[in-house]
Design a protein around this motif. Structure first.
Motif, mmCIF file in Angstrom:
data_model
loop_
_atom_site.group_PDB
_atom_site.id
_atom_site.type_symbol
_atom_site.label_atom_id
_atom_site.label_comp_id
_atom_site.label_asym_id
_atom_site.label_seq_id
_atom_site.Cartn_x
_atom_site.Cartn_y
_atom_site.Cartn_z
ATOM 1 N N LYS A 122 1.966 -13.172 -4.547
ATOM 2 C CA LYS A 122 1.020 -12.890 -3.485
ATOM 3 C C LYS A 122 -0.183 -12.100 -3.971
ATOM 4 C CE LYS A 122 3.470 -10.969 -0.217
ATOM 5 N NZ LYS A 122 4.662 -10.587 -1.009
ATOM 6 N N SER A 123 0.006 -11.253 -4.988
ATOM 7 C CA SER A 123 -1.123 -10.462 -5.468
ATOM 8 C C SER A 123 -2.203 -11.348 -6.085
ATOM 9 C CB SER A 123 -0.654 -9.420 -6.487
ATOM 10 O OG SER A 123 -0.026 -10.034 -7.588
ATOM 11 N N ILE A 124 -1.782 -12.393 -6.772
ATOM 12 C CA ILE A 124 -2.747 -13.337 -7.344
ATOM 13 C C ILE A 124 -3.499 -14.053 -6.237
ATOM 14 C CG2 ILE A 124 -2.998 -15.462 -8.700
ATOM 15 C CD1 ILE A 124 -0.453 -14.605 -10.210
ATOM 16 N N ARG A 149 6.773 -0.841 0.522
ATOM 17 C CA ARG A 149 8.104 -0.819 -0.096
ATOM 18 C C ARG A 149 8.063 -1.235 -1.565
ATOM 19 N NH1 ARG A 149 12.120 -1.419 4.203
ATOM 20 N NH2 ARG A 149 11.048 -1.635 6.194
ATOM 21 N N ASN A 150 7.198 -2.190 -1.869
ATOM 22 C CA ASN A 150 7.132 -2.731 -3.226
ATOM 23 C C ASN A 150 5.690 -3.100 -3.569
ATOM 24 O OD1 ASN A 150 7.998 -3.729 -5.718
ATOM 25 N ND2 ASN A 150 8.397 -5.763 -4.899
ATOM 26 N N PRO A 151 4.822 -2.106 -3.730
ATOM 27 C CA PRO A 151 3.398 -2.380 -3.937
ATOM 28 C C PRO A 151 3.116 -3.005 -5.310
ATOM 29 C CG PRO A 151 3.859 -0.042 -4.229
ATOM 30 C CD PRO A 151 5.128 -0.666 -3.726
ATOM 31 N N SER A 152 2.033 -3.794 -5.377
ATOM 32 C CA SER A 152 1.701 -4.452 -6.643
ATOM 33 C C SER A 152 0.208 -4.479 -6.942
ATOM 34 C CB SER A 152 2.237 -5.883 -6.642
ATOM 35 O OG SER A 152 1.638 -6.636 -5.603
ATOM 36 N N LEU A 153 -0.636 -4.389 -5.917
ATOM 37 C CA LEU A 153 -2.070 -4.546 -6.157
ATOM 38 C C LEU A 153 -2.639 -3.469 -7.073
ATOM 39 C CD1 LEU A 153 -3.549 -5.706 -2.724
ATOM 40 C CD2 LEU A 153 -3.361 -7.011 -4.841
ATOM 41 N N HIS A 154 -2.077 -2.266 -7.058
ATOM 42 C CA HIS A 154 -2.598 -1.220 -7.946
ATOM 43 C C HIS A 154 -2.357 -1.570 -9.413
ATOM 44 C CE1 HIS A 154 1.616 -0.077 -7.456
ATOM 45 N NE2 HIS A 154 1.515 0.701 -8.510
ATOM 46 N N HIS A 155 -1.241 -2.261 -9.685
ATOM 47 C CA HIS A 155 -1.001 -2.736 -11.055
ATOM 48 C C HIS A 155 -2.022 -3.806 -11.415
ATOM 49 C CE1 HIS A 155 2.666 -0.488 -11.411
ATOM 50 N NE2 HIS A 155 3.271 -1.149 -10.430
ATOM 51 N N TRP A 156 -2.251 -4.712 -10.483
ATOM 52 C CA TRP A 156 -3.153 -5.831 -10.715
ATOM 53 C C TRP A 156 -4.564 -5.348 -11.029
ATOM 54 C CZ3 TRP A 156 -2.518 -10.751 -11.725
ATOM 55 C CH2 TRP A 156 -3.585 -11.633 -11.545
ATOM 56 N N PHE A 157 -5.035 -4.350 -10.257
ATOM 57 C CA PHE A 157 -6.395 -3.845 -10.447
ATOM 58 C C PHE A 157 -6.442 -2.614 -11.356
ATOM 59 C CE2 PHE A 157 -7.130 -6.480 -6.745
ATOM 60 C CZ PHE A 157 -8.411 -6.972 -6.967
ATOM 61 N N VAL A 216 -10.555 -2.311 -2.701
ATOM 62 C CA VAL A 216 -9.095 -2.417 -2.594
ATOM 63 C C VAL A 216 -8.523 -1.110 -2.055
ATOM 64 C CG1 VAL A 216 -6.940 -2.730 -3.867
ATOM 65 C CG2 VAL A 216 -8.959 -4.059 -4.512
ATOM 66 N N LEU A 217 -7.633 -1.240 -1.068
ATOM 67 C CA LEU A 217 -6.905 -0.081 -0.553
ATOM 68 C C LEU A 217 -5.459 -0.200 -1.017
ATOM 69 C CD1 LEU A 217 -6.845 2.458 1.277
ATOM 70 C CD2 LEU A 217 -6.219 0.951 3.173
ATOM 71 N N PRO A 218 -5.043 0.630 -2.002
ATOM 72 C CA PRO A 218 -3.647 0.556 -2.463
ATOM 73 C C PRO A 218 -2.673 1.004 -1.377
ATOM 74 C CG PRO A 218 -4.785 2.428 -3.456
ATOM 75 C CD PRO A 218 -5.820 1.650 -2.693
ATOM 76 N N ALA A 219 -1.402 0.740 -1.609
ATOM 77 C CA ALA A 219 -0.383 1.045 -0.599
ATOM 78 C C ALA A 219 -0.211 2.535 -0.375
ATOM 79 C CB ALA A 219 0.951 0.423 -1.000
ATOM 80 N N GLY A 220 -0.298 3.314 -1.442
ATOM 81 C CA GLY A 220 -0.058 4.740 -1.330
ATOM 82 C C GLY A 220 1.430 5.058 -1.418
ATOM 83 N N PRO A 221 1.770 6.332 -1.390
ATOM 84 C CA PRO A 221 3.178 6.735 -1.539
ATOM 85 C C PRO A 221 4.044 6.288 -0.366
ATOM 86 C CG PRO A 221 1.832 8.617 -0.907
ATOM 87 C CD PRO A 221 0.880 7.493 -1.188
ATOM 88 N N SER A 222 5.285 5.948 -0.670
ATOM 89 C CA SER A 222 6.223 5.537 0.380
ATOM 90 C C SER A 222 6.893 6.771 0.970
ATOM 91 C CB SER A 222 7.281 4.597 -0.204
ATOM 92 O OG SER A 222 8.199 4.217 0.792
#
Length: 212
Positions: A54-56, A80-88, A120-126
């Motif tokens: 989904k991040s792609i 719960r399982n963020p990924s966009l911060h890794h991607w960017f 981009v707005l990352p998920a932030g801490p859970s």
């Protein structure tokens, strides 16, 4: 974000052309544009069960809109399982969860990219209790802030059938984009997702089929 890091992101997008074609993304974007006459538009991108890439896909879609000259916000709503911060290659120390829990402004937490018009707005801490985040009134306030500042908002959300997060968020978006993966996504899961969205009057504006 450094320029060479952005080049790597763009290269990864091209490398994934076989799995999710740019043309497929453009077709989805065109269909969405034809279906909406609103000044600003909010979408949720999810999958039935399998997380997929989904991040792609969300990055390609956001980039596609930004290339049209629109002001675009890409949000990692998968706390719960963020990924966009890794991607960017950006920090996830703060982000969406801060905006929702503390009723803060979005501009305090979103990150600029080198793609003109795209942030981009990352998920932030859970938080310890995720139910504190997914409260209808809080989500409504957050979405209103996004809508006031951006022409297009794309929420990358968790798999629809695995958590209530996506089901709550969908009620505050203009449409849902489903991602299904060949040999991974079960037909019955796709039908369950479709039936639930129809029951709650949420529109599926497009389906992206991954082959790779």
């Amino acid at each position: 974000m450094k320029r060479d890091e952005t080049k790597k992101i763009m290269q990864r997008l091209k490398l994934n052309e076989e799995s999710v074609s740019t043309e497929q993304i453009r077709m989805i974007r065109t269909k969405i544009d034809q279906a909406s006459d609103r000044k600003s538009t909010l979408f949720m991108l999810t999958s039935p069960q399998y997380e997929a890439e989904k991040s792609i896909i969300s990055t390609k879609l956001a980039k596609s809109y930004a290339e049209q000259g629109k002001k675009v916000l890409l949000v990692d709503a998968n706390i719960r399982n963020p990924s966009l911060h890794h991607w960017f290659q950006i920090s996830n120390d703060s982000g969406l969860s801060n905006v929702i829990l503390n009723n803060e402004e979005i501009h305090l937490y979103y990150k600029e990219t080198l793609v003109p018009g795209l942030v981009v707005l990352p998920a932030g801490p859970s938080p310890l209790n995720l139910s504190d985040v997914w409260v209808t009134s809080k989500i409504k306030d957050m979405v209103s802030k996004c809508e006031a500042e951006f022409e297009v908002v794309i929420f990358e959300a968790p798999a629809f059938l695995t958590a209530s997060d996506s089901q709550i968020l969908a009620n505050h978006c203009d449409g849902v984009i489903l991602v299904v993966k060949a040999n991974k996504t079960k037909k019955e899961d796709t039908l369950k997702t479709k039936e639930y969205l129809e029951r709650t009057n949420n529109q599926i504006v497009g389906v992206i089929y991954q082959t790779g």
